[in-house]
Scaffold this motif. Structure first.
Motif, mmCIF file in Angstrom:
data_model
loop_
_atom_site.group_PDB
_atom_site.id
_atom_site.type_symbol
_atom_site.label_atom_id
_atom_site.label_comp_id
_atom_site.label_asym_id
_atom_site.label_seq_id
_atom_site.Cartn_x
_atom_site.Cartn_y
_atom_site.Cartn_z
ATOM 1 N N PRO A 9 0.814 -1.221 0.000
ATOM 2 C CA PRO A 9 0.000 0.000 0.000
ATOM 3 C C PRO A 9 0.846 1.269 0.000
ATOM 4 O O PRO A 9 1.981 1.282 0.480
ATOM 5 N N THR A 10 0.265 2.321 -0.534
ATOM 6 C CA THR A 10 0.850 3.651 -0.406
ATOM 7 C C THR A 10 0.228 4.250 0.841
ATOM 8 O O THR A 10 -0.991 4.382 0.932
ATOM 9 N N VAL A 12 -0.233 7.381 3.305
ATOM 10 C CA VAL A 12 -0.131 8.832 3.382
ATOM 11 C C VAL A 12 -0.016 9.217 4.854
ATOM 12 O O VAL A 12 -0.915 8.917 5.645
#
Length: 113
Positions: A9-10, A12
């Motif tokens: 996953p990215t 944030v």
């Protein structure tokens, strides 16, 4: 859980980078949610800012979320299958094409699927 399912996953770091109005509105629209639906109250200045009052406008909540990123509950997960506030963590399962056989939650609880 997402990583246990084999995804990268990215993530944030919203508490560091903050939110923009455009990003918050995009996520809310994708979830079909109102700002109050993702307002984090515990461990935040939400009560102090009087955001828990039902008469506070969506615009005021979004402005507060921009000023105080911690006010946005997390994690909000975005996949091709949709966007959702995934609390508890198992709420992410319908957004994944594959799921892990088991995973360990942050509190140490082992979940077997």
């Amino acid at each position: 859980m997402i990583e246990a399912a084999g995804y990268a996953p990215t993530i944030v770091q919203y508490r560091k980078v903050g939110w923009t109005r455009a990003k918050l509105e995009e996520l809310l629209a994708a979830m079909g949610a109102k700002p109050r639906d993702v307002l984090r109250e515990k461990g935040t200045p939400a009560a102090e800012l009087r955001l828990v009052d039902s008469t506070v406008s969506d615009d005021a909540i979004i402005e507060a979320m921009i000023e105080h990123p911690i006010l946005v509950n997390r994690p909000i997960v975005v996949t091709p299958k949709g966007t959702k506030l995934c609390r508890p963590s198992e709420a992410v399962l319908p957004l994944l094409d594959r799921v892990p056989a088991e995973f360990t939650k942050e509190d140490g609880e082992v979940v077997r699927l």
